[in-house]
Scaffold this active site. Structure first.
Site, mmCIF file in Angstrom:
data_model
loop_
_atom_site.group_PDB
_atom_site.id
_atom_site.type_symbol
_atom_site.label_atom_id
_atom_site.label_comp_id
_atom_site.label_asym_id
_atom_site.label_seq_id
_atom_site.Cartn_x
_atom_site.Cartn_y
_atom_site.Cartn_z
ATOM 1 N N GLY A 59 0.779 -1.244 0.000
ATOM 2 C CA GLY A 59 0.000 0.000 0.000
ATOM 3 C C GLY A 59 0.805 1.286 0.000
ATOM 4 N N GLU A 114 4.214 4.188 5.794
ATOM 5 C CA GLU A 114 2.988 3.376 5.811
ATOM 6 C C GLU A 114 1.891 4.117 5.070
ATOM 7 O OE1 GLU A 114 1.497 0.658 6.167
ATOM 8 O OE2 GLU A 114 1.412 -0.094 8.203
ATOM 9 N N ASP A 115 1.012 3.357 4.418
ATOM 10 C CA ASP A 115 -0.117 3.976 3.733
ATOM 11 C C ASP A 115 -1.144 4.508 4.729
ATOM 12 O OD1 ASP A 115 -0.810 1.411 4.596
ATOM 13 O OD2 ASP A 115 -1.660 0.753 2.698
ATOM 14 N N ASP A 118 -4.388 2.260 11.108
ATOM 15 C CA ASP A 118 -5.768 1.886 11.438
ATOM 16 C C ASP A 118 -5.781 1.472 12.907
ATOM 17 O OD1 ASP A 118 -8.460 1.239 10.892
ATOM 18 O OD2 ASP A 118 -7.972 -0.775 10.240
ATOM 19 N N LYS A 146 -6.543 6.777 10.645
ATOM 20 C CA LYS A 146 -7.920 6.615 11.146
ATOM 21 C C LYS A 146 -7.827 6.571 12.667
ATOM 22 C CE LYS A 146 -9.641 3.448 7.624
ATOM 23 N NZ LYS A 146 -10.183 2.100 7.437
ATOM 24 N N PHE A 167 -13.691 2.784 4.891
ATOM 25 C CA PHE A 167 -12.729 1.979 4.145
ATOM 26 C C PHE A 167 -12.340 2.736 2.872
ATOM 27 C CE2 PHE A 167 -10.909 -1.413 1.709
ATOM 28 C CZ PHE A 167 -10.207 -2.092 2.683
ATOM 29 N N ASP A 174 -5.772 -0.764 -1.547
ATOM 30 C CA ASP A 174 -6.599 -1.650 -2.365
ATOM 31 C C ASP A 174 -7.829 -2.171 -1.626
ATOM 32 O OD1 ASP A 174 -5.142 -3.440 -0.589
ATOM 33 O OD2 ASP A 174 -5.889 -5.056 -1.851
ATOM 34 N N ARG A 180 -5.598 0.137 -6.546
ATOM 35 C CA ARG A 180 -4.335 0.731 -6.070
ATOM 36 C C ARG A 180 -3.894 1.874 -6.974
ATOM 37 N NH1 ARG A 180 -2.045 -2.393 -2.044
ATOM 38 N NH2 ARG A 180 -2.322 -4.641 -2.151
HETATM 39 P P1 IMP Z 1 -3.483 -1.707 11.221
HETATM 40 O O1 IMP Z 1 -2.518 -2.758 11.652
HETATM 41 O O2 IMP Z 1 -4.887 -2.044 11.672
HETATM 42 O O3 IMP Z 1 -3.092 -0.307 11.600
HETATM 43 O O4 IMP Z 1 -3.616 -1.814 9.673
HETATM 44 C C1 IMP Z 1 -2.710 -1.310 8.835
HETATM 45 C C2 IMP Z 1 -2.924 -1.876 7.447
HETATM 46 O O5 IMP Z 1 -4.300 -2.201 7.191
HETATM 47 C C3 IMP Z 1 -2.583 -0.798 6.472
HETATM 48 O O6 IMP Z 1 -1.213 -0.844 6.132
HETATM 49 C C4 IMP Z 1 -3.468 -1.136 5.313
HETATM 50 O O7 IMP Z 1 -2.796 -2.019 4.476
HETATM 51 C C5 IMP Z 1 -4.678 -1.839 5.907
HETATM 52 N N1 IMP Z 1 -5.842 -0.952 5.956
HETATM 53 C C6 IMP Z 1 -6.400 -0.414 7.057
HETATM 54 N N2 IMP Z 1 -7.449 0.360 6.734
HETATM 55 C C7 IMP Z 1 -7.542 0.311 5.392
HETATM 56 C C8 IMP Z 1 -8.428 0.948 4.443
HETATM 57 O O8 IMP Z 1 -9.342 1.726 4.757
HETATM 58 N N3 IMP Z 1 -8.206 0.657 3.139
HETATM 59 C C9 IMP Z 1 -7.219 -0.161 2.723
HETATM 60 N N4 IMP Z 1 -6.370 -0.744 3.564
HETATM 61 C C10 IMP Z 1 -6.534 -0.517 4.895
#
Ligand code: IMP
Length: 200
Positions: A59, A114-115, A118, A146, A167, A174, A180
């Site tokens: 991402g 990082e993209d 979350d 987020k 989302f 993606d 993407r």
């Molecule tokens: P975390 O570990 O929950 O912070 O998730 C991080 C990863 O979840 C990110 O690097 C994304 O790849 C994926 N992710 C979380 N939210 C989204 C979203 O809204 N769209 C796409 N990918 C997401």
């Protein structure tokens, strides 16, 4: 999103697609301006140092490519791949490594790219892993945050945009490996079956 395992709505059978509605949340132009400012902030903190970018696949690829060009000076990059998602749009909470870095980060000024932040579980896992490898500096740049979804106690040093709990896809992110390549960040919503609609 994680290269991360296949994501499909539980309501969708294999090979079948729900109607997906895309709404532009952040235009490419806003992204470009914000990335430029983030690069300036980073260079202010590391004026004369080589910066080693560590992109989290897949991402972060477009964000990293743009950030690297805006940074100027000496920049190198490497990539790591981790999975944090199961099926669907929700995280399983588990993080596992699929591909490690190619080169050592010991003694380097490392910027994790990082993209999206979350739950923060992926970043927490990565920071713990990288701290053990003794970089000179360890900082984090995320394009999207987020904040409401946070579980792990982590935060980025450089944040592009704080976004609501929706989302999103595009600019590297993606849904089921699609979208993407969209230049904008869009909110994706599943609806009744049909074609993908893109609203301005
Ligand atoms: P975390 O570990 O929950 O912070 O998730 C991080 C990863 O979840 C990110 O690097 C994304 O790849 C994926 N992710 C979380 N939210 C989204 C979203 O809204 N769209 C796409 N990918 C997401």
């Amino acid at each position: 999103m994680p290269t991360k395992a296949t994501k499909r709505s539980p309501r969708v059978k294999p090979g079948q697609r729900d109607e997906e509605t895309l709404r532009v949340l952040i235009s490419h132009q806003r992204i470009r301006e914000r990335v430029r400012h983030m690069a300036q902030e980073i260079r202010r903190d590391f004026p004369n140092e080589p910066v080693h970018l560590v992109g989290v696949l897949k991402g972060s690829v477009l964000f990293l490519a743009d950030l690297a060009r805006e940074l100027g000076g000496e920049v190198s990059f490497d990539f790591i791949s981790v999975s944090s998602y199961g099926k669907g749009m929700d995280s399983t909470g588990e993080v596992k490594m699929n591909k490690d870095l190619d080169v050592s980060i010991e003694g380097r000024s490392v910027l994790v790219v990082e993209d999206i932040l979350d739950t923060g579980l992926t970043l927490k896992y990565l920071l713990r892993l990288f701290e053990e490898r003794k970089p000179k500096h360890l900082r984090v740049a995320v394009l999207l945050d987020k904040v409401e979804r946070r579980i792990a106690d982590v935060k980025a040093d450089y944040t592009g945009f704080v976004i609501p709990n929706e989302f999103v896809v595009g600019y590297g992110l993606d849904y089921d490996e699609r979208y993407r390549n969209l230049p904008d960040v869009c909110v994706v919503r599943l609806g009744p079956r049909g074609k993908t609609k893109i609203e301005a």
